[in-house]
Design a protein around this motif. Structure first.
Motif, PDB file in Angstrom:
ATOM      1  N   PRO A 124       0.878  -1.252  -0.247  1.00  0.00           N
ATOM      2  CA  PRO A 124      -0.096  -0.579  -0.271  1.00  0.00           C
ATOM      3  C   PRO A 124       0.833   0.921   0.021  1.00  0.00           C
ATOM      4  O   PRO A 124       1.787   1.380   0.491  1.00  0.00           O
ATOM      5  CB  PRO A 124      -0.679  -0.498   0.677  1.00  0.00           C
ATOM      6  N   ILE A 125      -0.047   1.977  -0.710  1.00  0.00           N
ATOM      7  CA  ILE A 125       0.698   3.265  -1.055  1.00  0.00           C
ATOM      8  C   ILE A 125       0.379   4.003   0.289  1.00  0.00           C
ATOM      9  O   ILE A 125      -1.318   4.648  -0.372  1.00  0.00           O
ATOM     10  CB  ILE A 125       1.299   4.202  -2.350  1.00  0.00           C
ATOM     11  N   GLY A 126       0.624   5.061   1.212  1.00  0.00           N
ATOM     12  CA  GLY A 126      -0.778   5.763   2.205  1.00  0.00           C
ATOM     13  C   GLY A 126      -0.824   4.767   3.594  1.00  0.00           C
ATOM     14  O   GLY A 126      -0.721   2.979   3.188  1.00  0.00           O
ATOM     15  N   MET A 127      -1.358   4.635   4.724  1.00  0.00           N
ATOM     16  CA  MET A 127      -1.001   3.896   5.617  1.00  0.00           C
ATOM     17  C   MET A 127      -3.223   3.357   5.349  1.00  0.00           C
ATOM     18  O   MET A 127      -3.755   4.668   5.018  1.00  0.00           O
ATOM     19  CB  MET A 127      -1.341   4.728   8.086  1.00  0.00           C
ATOM     20  N   VAL A 128      -3.518   2.866   5.583  1.00  0.00           N
ATOM     21  CA  VAL A 128      -4.729   2.150   5.274  1.00  0.00           C
ATOM     22  C   VAL A 128      -5.539   2.870   6.054  1.00  0.00           C
ATOM     23  O   VAL A 128      -7.021   3.385   6.286  1.00  0.00           O
ATOM     24  CB  VAL A 128      -4.623   0.232   6.198  1.00  0.00           C
ATOM     25  N   SER A 129      -5.219   3.412   7.740  1.00  0.00           N
ATOM     26  CA  SER A 129      -5.737   4.417   8.173  1.00  0.00           C
ATOM     27  C   SER A 129      -4.915   4.865   9.693  1.00  0.00           C
ATOM     28  O   SER A 129      -4.156   4.511   9.548  1.00  0.00           O
ATOM     29  CB  SER A 129      -6.316   4.037   9.855  1.00  0.00           C
ATOM     30  N   ASP A 130      -5.497   6.166   9.871  1.00  0.00           N
ATOM     31  CA  ASP A 130      -4.562   7.339  10.176  1.00  0.00           C
ATOM     32  C   ASP A 130      -4.219   6.562  11.183  1.00  0.00           C
ATOM     33  O   ASP A 130      -3.661   6.957  12.234  1.00  0.00           O
ATOM     34  CB  ASP A 130      -5.129   8.711  10.574  1.00  0.00           C
ATOM     35  N   ALA A 131      -5.482   5.421  12.613  1.00  0.00           N
ATOM     36  CA  ALA A 131      -4.704   5.157  13.934  1.00  0.00           C
ATOM     37  C   ALA A 131      -3.634   4.311  14.031  1.00  0.00           C
ATOM     38  O   ALA A 131      -3.744   4.026  14.531  1.00  0.00           O
ATOM     39  CB  ALA A 131      -6.351   4.576  14.100  1.00  0.00           C
ATOM     40  N   ASP A 132      -3.222   3.678  12.611  1.00  0.00           N
ATOM     41  CA  ASP A 132      -1.653   3.177  12.481  1.00  0.00           C
ATOM     42  C   ASP A 132      -0.842   3.557  13.606  1.00  0.00           C
ATOM     43  O   ASP A 132       0.561   3.165  13.809  1.00  0.00           O
ATOM     44  CB  ASP A 132      -2.011   2.473  11.302  1.00  0.00           C
ATOM     45  N   TYR A 133      -0.970   5.444  12.729  1.00  0.00           N
ATOM     46  CA  TYR A 133       0.498   6.072  13.751  1.00  0.00           C
ATOM     47  C   TYR A 133       0.223   6.164  15.406  1.00  0.00           C
ATOM     48  O   TYR A 133       0.728   6.442  16.047  1.00  0.00           O
ATOM     49  CB  TYR A 133       0.413   6.692  13.440  1.00  0.00           C
ATOM     50  N   PHE A 134      -1.491   5.565  15.471  1.00  0.00           N
ATOM     51  CA  PHE A 134      -1.361   5.670  17.119  1.00  0.00           C
ATOM     52  C   PHE A 134      -1.291   4.612  18.297  1.00  0.00           C
ATOM     53  O   PHE A 134      -0.826   3.569  19.200  1.00  0.00           O
ATOM     54  CB  PHE A 134      -2.442   6.204  17.870  1.00  0.00           C
ATOM     55  N   GLY A 135      -1.030   3.110  17.221  1.00  0.00           N
ATOM     56  CA  GLY A 135      -0.950   1.650  17.645  1.00  0.00           C
ATOM     57  C   GLY A 135      -2.255   0.841  17.902  1.00  0.00           C
ATOM     58  O   GLY A 135      -2.986   1.590  18.398  1.00  0.00           O
ATOM     59  N   GLN A 136      -2.361   0.004  18.120  1.00  0.00           N
ATOM     60  CA  GLN A 136      -3.224  -0.864  17.699  1.00  0.00           C
ATOM     61  C   GLN A 136      -4.077  -0.902  19.279  1.00  0.00           C
ATOM     62  O   GLN A 136      -5.821  -0.871  19.311  1.00  0.00           O
ATOM     63  CB  GLN A 136      -2.986  -2.609  17.791  1.00  0.00           C
ATOM     64  N   GLU A 137      -3.183  -0.767  20.153  1.00  0.00           N
ATOM     65  CA  GLU A 137      -3.721  -0.306  21.511  1.00  0.00           C
ATOM     66  C   GLU A 137      -5.029   1.005  21.707  1.00  0.00           C
ATOM     67  O   GLU A 137      -6.025   0.571  22.808  1.00  0.00           O
ATOM     68  CB  GLU A 137      -2.685  -0.314  22.962  1.00  0.00           C
ATOM     69  N   LEU A 138      -4.744   2.037  20.755  1.00  0.00           N
ATOM     70  CA  LEU A 138      -5.391   2.972  20.893  1.00  0.00           C
ATOM     71  C   LEU A 138      -6.150   3.207  19.975  1.00  0.00           C
ATOM     72  O   LEU A 138      -6.730   4.919  20.124  1.00  0.00           O
ATOM     73  CB  LEU A 138      -4.327   4.670  21.007  1.00  0.00           C
ATOM     74  N   ALA A 139      -6.024   2.933  18.496  1.00  0.00           N
ATOM     75  CA  ALA A 139      -6.822   2.909  17.664  1.00  0.00           C
ATOM     76  C   ALA A 139      -8.609   3.092  18.029  1.00  0.00           C
ATOM     77  O   ALA A 139      -8.782   3.778  17.269  1.00  0.00           O
ATOM     78  CB  ALA A 139      -6.509   1.869  16.737  1.00  0.00           C
TER      79      ALA A 139
END
Length: 526
Positions: free
Chosen positions: A166-181
């Motif tokens: 992928p070009i670009g993260m699937v979700s911006d939540a990935d920048y926060f990590g699974q625990e916080l998404a």
């Protein structure tokens, strides 16, 4: 969403991120040890890659050996390796698989693919999560409402490389990590799918709509202040339609909040919607405040006089360099998010503990995602220290140089010469009919007299560059001109979009090297 649910989600986030802040603050006390451990871990993890074997990472035992063996790289040096990874080849620059590529959106050159590994995303989180913890600790009122985050570029279409990454993260939540998404997504005032709308006008309208509907909005995080100002302009230009849609539910958003619509109608005074009445819970706006962005902060502060505007640290597509902490006037080096070297104007390389307060340095970065001694191209000014770790103010991009007659004006120099100002200002070199510079200003910020004075002051300040002064004396450079333009920010944004930049990435430079820059602006004011 009920306030209790909002508050509960924020409390869960706060509990989760508090430990990250404690660990980060401890590491600020001994950045040398932290940095040495970071470099050692990166080299050990990637010793079996094509790149690692070429430079014999497995036998490097110190920074001195690393610096002697591995040269400083520009993007072009690593591009062939990155292209191989984009085509699906593994073990090239990094041992871990590439989870995604991100596309940069620089204002002076085309896009560049930047690889991200899982460890590279963790490095982002090791900076972002302490920052969030610090905000919630010192500004607990943020927990009273929802938030607006603009992280990835808007109007992004789904793309993959030829190798299927992928070009670009699937979700911006990935920048926060699974625990916080999940908690973060639940707190968004604007649904994440809105950012995927390809039509910029539709995206802008719906973003404005959801933000106006969010009575409890407490926190805004964007990159450029101009990004937020564009949304506010959309609100001011179309508040009648927006309020009607919120009141009746006739828009495609399906929002139907008659009571909220009544509050918004009451907030309109003399043809302008009072944003302080719109978002009474808004506590903090996070955006760029340094370099060229500084000129737009006063506009934001005028709109939100009681809201704290916190400058972001230097967070590049390639990695995090610094993060802000409340109580520090300048962001602090993100000691555990990469390995950092700094180069002075004489080409001497220094580590973070060797920096000198008041000096400006270029940033060289080694990351968990396969960038080694990578010249980031950004300049930082050392403003002081937090514990034993430097506080770094972003000064602008290096390498942007205009040279019509040997004067070699840099963006950093132009920014310093402009000094304190309001709003849009861009210097563009011109070749015809004679070499000279044009200063474009916003007609809403400058009348004829103030524009002329700004131009005279800038021309005089440019004379601090002896080559500029000499070229002016010889007549090689004609007098600097000043042009007031209508809605220059909108014109520049449209120009950047036409060249493939994404809206969230756009930040107008104060020095634009394209000599046809004057064609960007739709109407001049004479």
């Amino acid at each position: 969403m009920q306030n209790s649910k909002v508050s509960n989600n924020w409390e869960k986030i706060h509990t989760q991120v508090t430990l990250y802040l404690k660990e980060f603050l401890l590491k600020l006390q001994n950045p040398v040890e932290t940095q040495a451990a970071k470099l050692k871990a990166i080299l050990a993890e990637n010793s079996d890659t094509v790149f690692g074997e070429k430079y014999q990472f497995s036998t490097i035992n110190s920074y001195a050996e690393y610096a002697a063996r591995v040269p400083i790289h520009e993007y072009a040096d690593l591009a062939p390796h990155i292209q191989e990874m984009a085509e699906g080849k593994t073990q090239v620059l990094c041992h871990e698989p590439i989870v995604a590529f991100e596309m940069t959106g620089g204002s002076t050159q085309g896009g560049k693919l930047i690889p991200y590994t899982a460890a590279g995303l963790v490095a982002f989180q090791q900076a972002i999560l302490p920052w969030i913890a610090d905000l919630l600790q010192h500004k607990p009122e943020i927990k009273l409402g929802r938030s607006y985050w603009a992280i990835s570029p808007v109007s992004r279409t789904s793309e993959v490389t030829s190798g299927g990454t992928p070009i670009g993260m699937v979700s911006d939540a990935d920048y926060f990590g699974q625990e916080l998404a999940a908690w973060m997504i639940d707190l968004l005032a604007v649904p994440p799918e809105i950012a995927m709308i390809n039509d910029i006008s539709e995206w802008q309208y719906l973003t404005a709509l959801y933000l106006l509907a969010a009575e409890d909005l407490s926190f805004i995080s964007v990159w450029s202040p101009t990004f937020l100002l564009q949304i506010i302009q959309e609100i001011q230009l179309n508040y009648d339609a927006l309020i009607a849609d919120i009141s009746t539910g006739k828009s495609i958003s399906s929002i139907c909040l008659p009571q909220r619509g009544s509050v918004l109608k009451a907030a309109v005074v003399n043809g302008i919607i009072d944003l302080q009445k719109v978002w009474k819970n808004l506590s903090l706006i996070s955006c760029w405040t340094d370099a060229a962005a500084k000129a737009f902060i006063s506009q934001l502060q005028d709109l939100f006089p009681d809201v704290l505007i916190q400058g972001k640290g230097l967070l590049a597509t390639e990695g995090v360099v610094s993060i802000p902490l409340l109580g520090c006037d300048t962001p602090v080096l993100a000691v555990d998010s990469g390995f950092y070297e700094f180069v002075d104007d004489n080409g001497k390389i220094r580590l973070c503990d060797e920096l000198v307060t008041g000096e400006i340095y270029g940033v060289i970065m080694t990351t968990n995602s396969g960038l080694y001694r990578y010249n980031l191209g950004d300049k930082v000014l050392v403003k002081g220290w937090k514990e034993a770790t430097p506080l770094l103010e972003f000064m602008g991009r290096g390498g942007i140089v205009s040279d019509l007659c040997g004067e070699k004006l840099t963006e950093e120099f132009v920014l310093a010469c402009l000094g304190e100002r309001r709003g849009f200002a861009m210097v563009v070199p011109q070749i015809e009919p004679h070499p000279h510079y044009i200063l474009f200003l916003d007609e809403d910020e400058y009348d004829d007299n103030t524009a002329i004075n700004q131009g005279l002051k800038l021309d005089l300040a440019f004379n601090a560059n002896p080559q500029y002064e000499y070229a002016r004396k010889l007549g090689q450079l004609a007098e600097l001109q000043v042009v007031r333009v209508k809605n220059p920010m909108t014109s520049y944004v449209n120009y950047a979009l036409s060249r493939g930049q994404r809206l969230g990435d756009i930040k107008p430079p104060v020095l634009m090297l394209n000599p046809d820059g004057k064609l960007i602006f739709s109407r001049r004011v004479t």
